[in-house]
Scaffold this active site. Structure first.
Site, PDB file in Angstrom:
ATOM      1  N   CYS A   1      -6.964  -8.167   1.390  1.00  9.49           N
ATOM      2  CA  CYS A   1      -7.024  -7.489   2.694  1.00  9.49           C
ATOM      3  C   CYS A   1      -7.543  -6.072   2.532  1.00  9.49           C
ATOM      4  O   CYS A   1      -6.769  -5.142   2.293  1.00  9.49           O
ATOM      5  CB  CYS A   1      -5.639  -7.494   3.338  1.00  9.49           C
ATOM      6  SG  CYS A   1      -5.613  -6.685   4.952  1.00  9.49           S
TER       7      CYS A   1
ATOM      8  N   CYS B   1      -6.127  -3.374   4.799  1.00  5.70           N
ATOM      9  CA  CYS B   1      -4.789  -2.915   4.390  1.00  5.70           C
ATOM     10  C   CYS B   1      -4.882  -2.011   3.165  1.00  5.70           C
ATOM     11  O   CYS B   1      -4.218  -0.985   3.090  1.00  5.70           O
ATOM     12  CB  CYS B   1      -3.878  -4.091   4.009  1.00  5.70           C
ATOM     13  SG  CYS B   1      -3.970  -5.511   5.085  1.00  5.70           S
ATOM     14  N   ASP B   2      -5.662  -2.405   2.184  1.00  2.15           N
ATOM     15  CA  ASP B   2      -5.561  -1.789   0.853  1.00  2.15           C
ATOM     16  C   ASP B   2      -6.735  -0.920   0.419  1.00  2.15           C
ATOM     17  O   ASP B   2      -6.633  -0.230  -0.599  1.00  2.15           O
ATOM     18  CB  ASP B   2      -5.350  -2.899  -0.197  1.00  2.15           C
ATOM     19  CG  ASP B   2      -4.032  -3.641   0.041  1.00  2.15           C
ATOM     20  OD1 ASP B   2      -3.112  -3.037   0.621  1.00  2.15           O
ATOM     21  OD2 ASP B   2      -3.929  -4.813  -0.350  1.00  2.15           O
TER      22      ASP B   2
END
Ligand code: NAP
Length: 318
Positions: free
Chosen positions: A146, A149-150
């Site tokens: 992701c 997200c990261d």
């Protein structure tokens, strides 16, 4: 925390419940918060391992309301506590099948049959990970699926993306905003992603593509140290030193249990119409089991709210 039980309980633990929620990620638990607060008796079949994908995540920095970030499992604990606070019943077992010909509907859990007037399917989707040595140990330690997200964790670093579809292009695109170099590892000599997405990525000077290349192994003790790659045309193996590896080779929706009952698309994602309705009246869907596009905790929670409200409307009308 002050208890505020609002939802009633049926006389029997097997129901009939107003709402049975299958799945306990952000979608299912948000549905539970809405249905219990709407005074509908609610049972959540959480699965043997409850909480969904966020239980495997470390820091979540993009869920609104947590300016310092929140650990994935802590966020899920909070959602669960919130659903229980309003009276949701939580069963940490897997729903094995549903019978929508029966009224109320039936949900089979082991040898038990539970009854419910409506069902919300929130079984999520699983990332398809590469089946190579080292992967499982390093998920969350340099290996991710992701980028939204990261990616910020890889500011100024060198990363790789595996895959050649639209997801891989999107992951790479997000990563170019942070990383110094983004290397796409693809097993063939052409991407399957849409032409527009391909062009956008291939035109970016930060992106380099390793065609006809497969990941053979990922190496690292506490964090990713290198990726062993193999050129499948020449059969030569080499080391690629990167700080992060983003796997974008597809997702598998958790719709197997509903096969032949609830309509899905050709990849198994549940078909949804008019909010959160499935093809069966009274059965609603929320989260990644239908959403193959956004796949975020916050969108899953939003879909969960939608399904909860739709189930409440349905109960009122019937
Ligand atoms: P996908 O289109 O199925 O692509 C998966 C990619 O991973 C393919 O390039 C495939 O290689 C590769 N792959 C599969 N298994 C592999 C393995 N074991 N090892 C190495 N590579 C492997 O999946 P997706 O990219 O997640 O997209 C899914 C759907 O969502 C698609 O319909 C896509 O168009 C859509 N989507 C749309 C958008 C958008 O419009 N913005 C964004 C994301 C996704 P091969 O090409 O060799 O098969």
């Amino acid at each position: 925390m002050e208890q505020q039980i609002i939802a009633p309980r049926p006389a029997s633990p097997f129901g009939p419940w107003d709402v049975a929620i299958i799945g306990s990620g952000p979608a299912g638990l948000t549905s539970g918060i809405y249905t219990t607060r709407g005074a509908a008796s609610t049972i959540v079949f959480a699965g043997e391992i409850w909480g969904g994908q966020l239980m495997l995540t470390t820091m979540v920095d993009n869920f609104p309301g947590f300016p310092e970030g929140v650990m994935g499992p802590d966020l899920m604990e909070k959602m669960k506590t919130q659903a229980l606070r309003f009276g949701a019943e939580f069963v940490q077992k897997k729903a094995e099948s549903i019978n929508v010909s029966a009224q109320p509907f039936e949900i089979k859990v082991g040898t038990d049959i539970y009854k419910a007037r409506s069902i919300i399917i929130a079984t999520g989707a699983e990332t398809v990970w590469l089946d190579v040595p080292g992967i499982q140990k390093l998920i969350g330690r340099g290996i991710s699926s992701c980028a939204p997200c990261d990616a910020p964790f890889f500011k100024g670093k060198k990363v790789a993306v595996v895959g050649g579809g639209d997801s891989a292009m999107e992951e790479a695109d997000v990563l170019t905003k942070y990383a110094t170099e983004v290397i796409i590892i693809h097993r063939r000599d052409a991407f399957r992603a849409s032409a527009a997405m391909q062009k956008k990525i291939l035109d970016n000077p930060k992106v380099k593509v390793l065609w006809n290349t497969e990941v053979a192994e990922v190496v690292g003790e506490t964090k990713l140290e290198k990726v062993v790659i193999k050129n499948n045309q020449t059969d030569t193996t080499s080391d690629l030193v990167v700080d992060g590896l983003f796997v974008a080779i597809g997702h598998k929706p958790g719709s197997e249990v509903f096969k032949d009952i609830i309509e899905t698309d050709e990849r198994g994602f549940i078909k949804v119409s008019d909010g959160s309705k499935t093809n069966v009246p009274g059965v609603f869907v929320s989260g990644d089991v239908h959403d193959h596009h956004y796949k975020q905790a916050i969108t899953a929670a939003g879909y969960g709210c939608q399904a909860g409200m739709d189930a409440l409307n349905y109960l009122q009308e019937h």
